[in-house]
Design an enzyme around this catalytic site. Structure first.
Site, PDB file in Angstrom:
ATOM      1  N   ARG A  92       5.284  29.301  13.988  1.00  9.83           N
ATOM      2  CA  ARG A  92       4.162  28.517  13.372  1.00  9.83           C
ATOM      3  C   ARG A  92       4.584  27.563  12.121  1.00  9.83           C
ATOM      4  O   ARG A  92       5.309  28.015  11.331  1.00  9.83           O
ATOM      5  CB  ARG A  92       2.927  29.235  12.961  1.00  9.83           C
ATOM      6  CG  ARG A  92       2.203  30.133  14.056  1.00  9.83           C
ATOM      7  CD  ARG A  92       1.425  30.871  13.162  1.00  9.83           C
ATOM      8  NE  ARG A  92       0.819  31.961  14.029  1.00  9.83           N
ATOM      9  CZ  ARG A  92      -0.063  32.310  14.552  1.00  9.83           C
ATOM     10  NH1 ARG A  92      -1.019  31.336  14.792  1.00  9.83           N
ATOM     11  NH2 ARG A  92      -0.234  33.599  15.377  1.00  9.83           N
ATOM     12  N   HIS A 454     -11.574  23.286  16.562  1.00  3.65           N
ATOM     13  CA  HIS A 454     -10.809  21.920  16.026  1.00  3.65           C
ATOM     14  C   HIS A 454     -11.904  20.963  15.452  1.00  3.65           C
ATOM     15  O   HIS A 454     -11.617  20.473  14.157  1.00  3.65           O
ATOM     16  CB  HIS A 454     -10.202  21.540  17.075  1.00  3.65           C
ATOM     17  CG  HIS A 454      -9.134  20.119  16.709  1.00  3.65           C
ATOM     18  ND1 HIS A 454      -9.809  18.730  16.719  1.00  3.65           N
ATOM     19  CD2 HIS A 454      -8.058  20.089  15.977  1.00  3.65           C
ATOM     20  CE1 HIS A 454      -9.172  18.045  16.056  1.00  3.65           C
ATOM     21  NE2 HIS A 454      -7.867  18.653  15.870  1.00  3.65           N
ATOM     22  N   GLU A 745      -2.977  -9.237 -14.418  1.00  4.11           N
ATOM     23  CA  GLU A 745      -2.843  -9.335 -12.999  1.00  4.11           C
ATOM     24  C   GLU A 745      -1.665 -10.116 -12.435  1.00  4.11           C
ATOM     25  O   GLU A 745      -1.644 -10.021 -11.516  1.00  4.11           O
ATOM     26  CB  GLU A 745      -4.208  -9.594 -12.284  1.00  4.11           C
ATOM     27  CG  GLU A 745      -4.820 -10.850 -12.890  1.00  4.11           C
ATOM     28  CD  GLU A 745      -6.368 -10.885 -12.326  1.00  4.11           C
ATOM     29  OE1 GLU A 745      -6.475 -10.374 -11.179  1.00  4.11           O
ATOM     30  OE2 GLU A 745      -6.991 -11.635 -12.754  1.00  4.11           O
ATOM     31  N   THR A 767      -5.370  -4.443 -10.883  1.00  6.14           N
ATOM     32  CA  THR A 767      -4.255  -4.021 -10.061  1.00  6.14           C
ATOM     33  C   THR A 767      -4.233  -4.840  -8.482  1.00  6.14           C
ATOM     34  O   THR A 767      -3.208  -4.376  -7.920  1.00  6.14           O
ATOM     35  CB  THR A 767      -4.172  -2.601  -9.989  1.00  6.14           C
ATOM     36  OG1 THR A 767      -5.391  -2.084 -10.002  1.00  6.14           O
ATOM     37  CG2 THR A 767      -3.614  -2.269 -11.609  1.00  6.14           C
ATOM     38  N   ASN A 768      -5.392  -5.074  -8.226  1.00  2.00           N
ATOM     39  CA  ASN A 768      -5.190  -5.643  -6.839  1.00  2.00           C
ATOM     40  C   ASN A 768      -4.470  -7.038  -6.801  1.00  2.00           C
ATOM     41  O   ASN A 768      -3.372  -7.151  -5.770  1.00  2.00           O
ATOM     42  CB  ASN A 768      -6.824  -6.153  -6.272  1.00  2.00           C
ATOM     43  CG  ASN A 768      -7.935  -5.248  -6.608  1.00  2.00           C
ATOM     44  OD1 ASN A 768      -7.454  -4.043  -6.243  1.00  2.00           O
ATOM     45  ND2 ASN A 768      -9.199  -5.763  -6.658  1.00  2.00           N
ATOM     46  N   CYS A 831      -9.558  -2.269 -13.546  1.00  2.00           N
ATOM     47  CA  CYS A 831     -10.618  -2.669 -12.670  1.00  2.00           C
ATOM     48  C   CYS A 831     -10.487  -2.963 -10.955  1.00  2.00           C
ATOM     49  O   CYS A 831     -11.226  -3.401 -10.351  1.00  2.00           O
ATOM     50  CB  CYS A 831     -11.676  -3.798 -13.415  1.00  2.00           C
ATOM     51  SG  CYS A 831     -10.705  -5.316 -13.698  1.00  2.00           S
TER      52      CYS A 831
END
Ligand code: PEP
Ligand code: MG
Length: 876
Positions: A92, A454, A745, A767-768, A831
């Site tokens: 396993r 499952h 940015e 941070t985009n 942000c």
């Protein structure tokens, strides 16, 4: 020489990284003196080495495996291929973090034509021996040699039909022997070789298959969703088989020390007599409740209950255990901290604190912040639910409210969801191949399977609503329809599921928003006690802001003002502004927008009750606002006293080849200072009014300039803002204070952060854009090639969702290291989307950010993640 293999007697629970969760816990249970079939664990490092060696098991590892087989033979008194006392093993997977159902398992390994006869004679139970053998051939062919399961299932179905029986257990020893022969012939036809008879050859094949399964597509998707690095690898556990299918005094089951759906403190579980583990998990037969074991085998039941108590006490957490009874003797095959729903996680954490088992800090640390998401999603409207009559009822396997259109395959679920449809995946049972369809569905409904099937386990892990084991459904998967409660449902028909009660409804039931109360509120209270970083929200409307406040936001970290221009008839005035050809025309249009913007800001300040509000000035390129359809263009032309042609020319002139790097952000304020002036007036006038109405609040607007790359850009825009703001404040005779800061940015802003910090009151990492510009990937288009990057193992995650700490993170660190010494009062936040991602939040805590800001529904996630980061930092 490195040690690649550990006997269960050599390990312990602290060795999880090396032995995987399953291996470490098998060792720990062995140390605790529990009945564990003995064996050994091949380390996760051996898995990594296997990949480094070009998917080969090198001689050193191979030699250690062979040595361990000998040791295992000594410990168990059984031998591979022996004519007297043959050893059979299970093989396993077991990674550091549990990945249920994602990787491969092989049972009954060691069988061949001779060994099966020995087993048949020794046990006096030939039916059992041949059942083991046919299962082994089937599993080995499927998992190791990748011959599809379906060929073997077809042969079983054919056999059952010929014999006139419906259940596997009704097949005789002779039938199973016959089947084993057919299976081997099928194997030879598909592979072109005889089925292997040497147990050691079988074992090496199985070990490689487990290593290989670390890299299968479903494991890769699961890892990405659960933040598990590819580099961890999986361990392999080779364990002596204990047989649950030896007859009516044998059985197998799984159990939880607390209810994984609700958290209630009671032993929960299921078992099947005369069966092997996969029968319970696959949901092929519907199992009995664990409490019924008390009637079937009272002594075994009592022993099992005592072990459960001991394990929970030892690990101080809810345990999920697998066991087998071989001819009335109990064996423990696994224990682990059980997967649970978000609701259960909160309940268990609070109960463990109340029972004196753990501290509040531990309670905060043990909850996966990503799971909270499910609690924040809508629940069924109580009144509508009461009025509705269920058409069926089954197990409430994973809570939540789900409604959508019925689909019958995982692929359909994925495709329908991709085109924006809400779907419920209806299946006889699910299997690991269905994972992506399950993810895409609002809810999952299965005909077969219990609480540990499952479907149930995976749905709980994903936080998706699931109702399982609805035996009343008459299913016709081939024709994509089913019958329930006297009604036939076809693909696309609407149904609703209540994952708590297990009720199934015809049609769509309305839903309502969730609230933070009870155990959720308690855990959040503890989280707030331990965290040091503030949590703000990204909100552009008073409605979002109010929701975020309810969820604990301590301010607005980003109000994207461009979102306010689309409402009502503002867009008309805004379009007039864009299509103006003189400053006067533009100012006249802006004059119409000013009172509307001011009103919006007032409502936001009201909603935030004196907490900080950061207003970001207009950011996106102007072409996003221009009309596209003919009627709108005509309307604009009439309003401007221009021809349609003139307007179209203006629109064409706004076209950019690369708008993401184009005329946006502070560049708009540089070209059209009157926009920045209007926005400043709106912000300051709103703040003055709200301050007047609430003398006890401290309204201090934070004006944020986007997309700064050069200090001179910032100074230029700041001058416009300050002159306008100061004039407004003087005219109103107010003493209100305000701040002017910038988004960070653009990589150049990080490189020159010391210069910018001298002028800026605050930094907020966008941070985009910072991710977009650091990688040079368009944030709008990266999705098209990221899958190829995952397949090629270049990326493990979407850098727009999970912060790239190595690259983008380094730029952030640089900006702080340079910025802070230049301005002692500088406050810093984030942000971008990453502000609500737990691992990114932890990174922000390390960098010493003052706050993270995220969308309203992620605020509780960020609060918890920030607390966990603070606790980890404290204990480091
Ligand atoms: C960012 O770039 O991270 C940001 C928050 O701004 P936007 O997403 O509006 O560009
Ligand atoms: Mg941005």
């Amino acid at each position: 020489m490195a040690k690649w293999v550990y006997m269960f007697t050599e390990g312990n629970a602290t060795m999880r990284n090396l032995l995987g969760g399953k291996g470490a816990n098998l060792a720990e249970m062995t140390n605790l003196g529990l009945p564990v079939p003995q064996g050994f664990t091949i380390t996760t490092e051996a898995c990594t080495q296997y990949y480094e060696d070009g998917k080969k098991i090198n001689d050193e590892i191979m030699a250690q495996i062979m040595e361990s087989i000998t040791k295992m033979e000594e410990i168990t008194g059984k031998k591979f291929g022996d004519k007297e006392n043959p050893l059979l093993v299970s093989v396993r997977s077991g990674a550091r973090a549990s990945m249920p159902g994602m990787m491969d398992t092989i049972l009954n390994l060691g069988l061949n034509e001779e060994v099966v006869e020995v087993l048949a004679n020794k046990s006096g139970n030939p039916r059992w021996a041949w059942d083991c053998y046919r299962r082994f051939i089937q599993m080995y062919s499927d998992v190791v040699m990748e011959v599809g399961k379906k060929y073997f299932e077809e042969l079983i179905d054919k056999m059952k039909e010929e014999k006139g029986v419906t259940e596997d257990v009704d097949l005789t020893a002779e039938d199973l022997k016959d089947l084993a022969g057919q299976f081997k012939a099928e194997y030879k036809e598909k592979i072109g070789q005889d089925f292997p008879t040497d147990p050691k050859e079988q074992l090496m094949g199985a070990i490689k298959a487990v290593f290989r399964s670390w890299d299968n597509p479903r494991a890769n998707v699961y890892r990405r969703d659960n933040d598990i690095p590819y580099s961890w690898g999986t361990a392999v556990n080779v364990q002596m088989m204990a047989f649950g299918n030896m007859g009516d005094t044998s059985g197998t089951g799984v159990a939880f020390t607390r209810d994984p759906a609700t958290g209630e403190k009671k032993l929960m579980g299921e078992f099947l007599m005369n069966a092997q583990g996969e029968d319970v998990v696959a949901g092929v037969r519907t199992p009995q409740k664990i409490s019924q074991l008390h009637e079937v085998m009272p002594e075994v039941y009592d022993q099992f209950v005592a072990i459960c108590d001991k394990l929970e006490d030892h690990y101080r957490d809810m345990q999920d255990m697998e066991f087998t009874i071989e001819d009335k003797k109990l064996y423990m095959l696994q224990t682990r901290n059980g997967k649970r729903t978000a609701q259960a996680a909160l309940q268990i954490a609070c109960d463990l604190v109340d029972e004196g088992m753990i501290t509040e800090e531990k309670a905060v640390a043990m909850i996966d912040p990503r799971n909270l998401d499910t609690l924040l999603h809508p629940q069924f409207d109580a009144a509508a639910l009461k009025a509705a009559t269920p058409i069926g009822k089954a197990l409430g396997a994973s809570p939540g409210a789900a409604c959508g259109k019925a689909v019958f395959t995982a692929d359909d679920a994925k495709n329908w969801a991709a085109r924006g449809e809400k779907v419920i995946l209806v299946r006889l049972e699910t299997s690991p191949e269905d994972i992506e369809g399950m993810k895409a569905a609002q809810g999952i409904l299965t005909v077969r399977g219990g609480m540990t099937s499952h479907a149930a386990v995976v749905a709980r892990g994903m936080g998706t609503c699931c109702v399982s084991g609805c035996g009343d459904i008459v299913m016709d998967e081939a024709n994509k329809k089913f019958t329930l409660g006297g009604k036939e449902f076809h693909e696309g028909d609407a149904i609703s599921l209540d994952g708590s009660t297990g009720n199934i409804y015809d049609g769509l039931i309305p839903t309502v928003d969730a609230t933070i109360a009870g155990t959720f509120g308690r855990i959040m209270g503890w989280a707030d006690k331990y965290r040091t970083m503030k949590v703000r929200t990204n909100a552009d409307t008073p409605g979002d802001a109010k929701k975020a406040r309810e969820l604990g936001a301590e301010g607005i970290g980003l109000c994207r003002t461009e979102h306010m221009f689309f409402e009502g008839n503002r867009i008309d005035a805004f379009r007039e502004m864009i299509c103006s050809e003189t400053v006067e025309e533009r100012e006249a249009a802006l004059e119409k927008i000013l009172p509307e913007q001011q009103g919006d800001f007032e409502k936001l300040y009201e909603a935030l009750e004196g907490n900080p509000v950061t207003i970001r000035f207009l950011d996106p390129p102007l072409h996003e606002f221009v009309p596209t359809d003919e009627d709108d263009i005509k309307k604009l032309a009439d309003a401007q006293g221009k021809t349609v042609e003139q307007i179209k020319t203006i629109i064409d002139s706004l076209h950019e080849f690369n708008p993401m790097m184009g005329h946006r952000g502070c560049r708009l304020a540089v070209t059209y200072p009157e926009i920045a002036k209007m926005q400043t007036r709106a912000v300051i006038r709103a703040a003055i009014n709200v301050q007047k109405a609430h003398a006890d609040w401290n309204v201090c607007p934070e004006i944020m300039i986007p997309l700064i790359g050069d200090i001179k850009e910032f100074k230029y825009v700041k001058k416009i803002v300050v002159e306008t703001a100061d004039a407004e404040i003087a005219a109103a005779g107010s003493s209100i204070k305000y701040e002017v800061g910038t988004m960070i940015e653009i990589p150049r802003a990080c490189l020159t952060a010391d210069e910018i910090a001298k002028e800026a009151d605050f930094f907020c990492f966008g941070t985009n854009d910072l991710t977009q510009m650091t990688f040079g990937f368009s944030r709008d288009d990266a999705g098209k090639f990221l899958d190829a990057y995952y397949d090629a193992k270049i990326f493990e995650n979407d850098p727009f969702a999970k912060l790239d700490q190595t690259g983008v993170g380094q730029l952030m660190e640089m900006a702080i290291t340079k910025g802070k010494p230049a301005n002692a009062n500088l406050h810093v936040g984030i942000c971008g989307e990453h502000g609500g991602d737990p691992s990114s939040v932890e990174f922000c805590n390390k960098l010493g950010l003052n706050y993270v800001s995220c969308s309203p529904f992620r605020v509780p996630i960020a609060r918890l993640a920030a607390a966990q980061a603070a606790i980890t930092a404290k204990n480091a």
